[in-house]
Design a protein around this motif. Structure first.
Motif: not given
Lengths: 441, 137
Positions: A234-240
């Protein structure tokens, strides 16, 4: 009598000398407005602002002055100065064409200097509105490649077989295109090939340009943007970021260490030495009374500037001095989906973390699609050209722009600047009305 | 009666000039053989040479000239305004130099007879032996 002949000869030779140097020019005075105070129309995407619901005169208005000197039958030079509102919001004249031409034969010529890369059918005469039917070339196509000049060389060969006339042009060069932000787009190389075939009322044209570009800021560098790695369904994640420590990794381990293709994805998104390849096909029919003109283009830019397609078809006829016409055009980005590749142990670790938190898992970690431009719009145009005097024309044109989709880093599509929510979310059409006076001299 | 005859003669003259054939002329030393399509190529900027390979020096009339109108309509199948738009594209994109402009048919004849690579056009009735006719239409 002898004296008179001598005089006449002298006069003749001075006249013929003068006729080797020619000054000519072209121009447009135009008034543009939209039907909405919040929506500004811009003729090209280098303009800092445009026209809203009051008549503005500085969108298409242009003046070009050309000096042409024929040295002899083989050598000639051209200098063309162009004054139109630019990225610095003034009308300072720019050198648009400046080249030396060598024609060893009447059907073969080489040019060295500055000219315009003829990526589309009307690219190189896009400022000479008198030579076109519309008030301006269709935005949906022509804004897909804000390419102006090229500094380089070209060769053109013309010939015919029976009733078929053909022309082949090849060019090579580079250019740096400035934008209002102070940044620029540097075209490291541009190499193109154009073939034109005409028969009777028909003209067919194919063009391809292979180019490499970088988008740079005012300091001339290409900063790394933050990318977003999507790790759940559902589109969650990390800034990389390649040089910074990664939230899901151990202390002191950078994202660049654990995401094996982070640098590649970064270059892809930030437009560092990315392609700018343009393929274009055009067909023109003109029997003197009825005319039709269509173009299709494909842009392979594989970067934050997504790949795109665009096309238009214009139909019209001539009734005495009046030429009514209608046009349909569309432009659309073709976003590519890019994924991050993690080292196996970190892929497993992130997957385990998502599972433990009860979130929906995803097979591959996508580069957030919000990193890429996304536009879709179409335009219906109706207008009339009135050739009221030799070398002068009046035009009235109404465009109905329909913005359909603009996501992510996309703005409101080509041609429109909006103060407020994205037009596509408002489900609104924008009407642009233009009255223009074109002339050549 | 004299007046009437004069009037008749005048109207015949007007009639004749309105329907007169146009001839395309070249220098008398130029033995080139030309088809209509060759002339079209030159006046529409697709070619700068005669079929025999020699470079052309073409001459035309102003776009509001009656002879020019007849030539553009009859041979090029375009209005002079369309031909002007076409040449505007060619001139400002460096693809061609338009024909020089003759003030009148005599100007055109003088140019063609003095310039070996010249090409022009006049009314058939204005033809002089100093120029060579390549096409009549």
């Amino acid at each position: 009598m002898k004296y008179i002949s001598a005089c006449l000869l002298a006069l003749c030779s001075s006249v013929s000398l003068a006729s080797d140097f020619k000054v000519s020019g072209f121009g447009t005075l135009s008034a543009v407005k939209t039907n909405n105070a919040d929506v500004e129309f811009i003729q090209n995407n280098r303009l800092p602002d445009g026209a809203s619901d009051d008549w503005e005169f500085d969108n298409d208005t242009v003046l070009g002055l050309q000096g042409q000197y024929k040295i002899n039958d083989e050598w000639s030079t051209v200098l063309q100065l162009l004054s139109r509102r630019n990225e610095n919001n003034n009308f300072d004249p720019q050198i648009d064409w400046a080249y030396i031409k060598y024609s060893p034969k009447p059907n073969l010529s080489f040019r060295l200097g500055r000219f315009i890369s003829p990526v589309f059918l009307s690219s190189d005469n896009r400022n000479v509105n008198f030579s076109n039917i519309w008030v301006r070339p269709p935005i949906d196509i022509y804004s897909q490649a804000t390419i102006n000049n090229i500094d380089g060389i070209d060769v053109t060969y013309r010939g015919y077989i029976g009733d078929f006339d053909y022309k082949i042009q090849a060019y090579l060069g580079g250019y740096t295109l400035d934008f209002p932000s102070g940044g620029d787009i540097k075209f490291h190389h541009m190499a193109g090939l154009v073939g034109t075939l005409s028969y009777d009322a028909w003209t067919f044209r194919l063009a391809y340009m292979d180019a490499d570009h970088s988008s740079r800021n005012a300091e001339g560098i290409i900063p790394d943007p933050n990318l977003f790695m999507v790790v759940t369904a559902d589109g969650l994640g990390y800034t990389v970021n390649p040089d910074e420590s990664c939230l899901f990794a151990d202390e002191g381990v950078t994202c660049g260490d654990v995401i094996t293709n982070l640098r590649d994805n970064m270059d892809y998104v930030k437009r560092s030495h990315r392609p700018f390849d343009l393929a274009n096909a055009a067909v023109v029919y003109d029997d003197g009374k009825y005319f039709a003109q269509g173009e299709f283009m494909y842009r392979h830019s594989a970067s934050v500037l997504s790949n795109a397609i665009g096309a238009y078809m214009t139909l019209g006829m001539r009734i005495g001095e009046f030429s009514p016409y209608v046009s349909y055009s569309f432009g659309k980005t073709l976003k590519e989906t890019k994924y991050f590749e993690l080292t196996p142990e970190y892929k497993a670790a992130v997957d385990a973390g998502v599972e433990a938190s009860g979130l929906l898992q995803t097979d591959r970690f996508q580069v957030s699609e919000y990193s890429f431009t996304s536009n879709k719009q179409n335009t219906i145009t109706a207008g009339v050209r009135y050739d009221f005097a030799p070398n002068m024309a009046l035009k009235l044109q109404v465009d109905k722009f329909r913005p359909l989709e603009h996501d992510g880093r996309g703005n409101n599509g080509s041609g429109l600047l909006v103060d407020g929510p994205l037009l596509s979310t408002q489900n609104r059409n924008v009407y642009v009305t233009t009255v223009s006076f074109d002339f050549i001299f | 009666m004299k007046k009437l005859l004069l009037l008749a003669a005048l109207s015949i003259a007007v009639f004749k000039s309105a329907w007169a054939d146009i001839v395309v002329i070249v220098n008398s030393s130029n033995d080139v053989v030309m088809a209509k399509s060759d002339v079209r190529r030159i006046y529409m900027g697709k070619s700068g040479q005669f079929p025999n390979g020699k470079p052309t020096k073409a001459m035309n009339y102003e776009s509001n000239n009656a002879l020019r109108h007849q030539f553009d309509k009859g041979l090029l199948n375009r209005d002079p305004a369309q031909i002007q738009a076409l040449w505007a594209k060619l001139v400002f994109t460096g693809q061609g130099i338009p024909p020089t402009i003759a003030a009148n048919p005599q100007d055109m004849i003088n140019f063609v007879k003095s310039e070996p690579n010249a090409i022009g056009y006049i009314n058939e009735s204005d033809v002089s032996p100093e120029v060579r006719v390549v096409i009549k239409f």
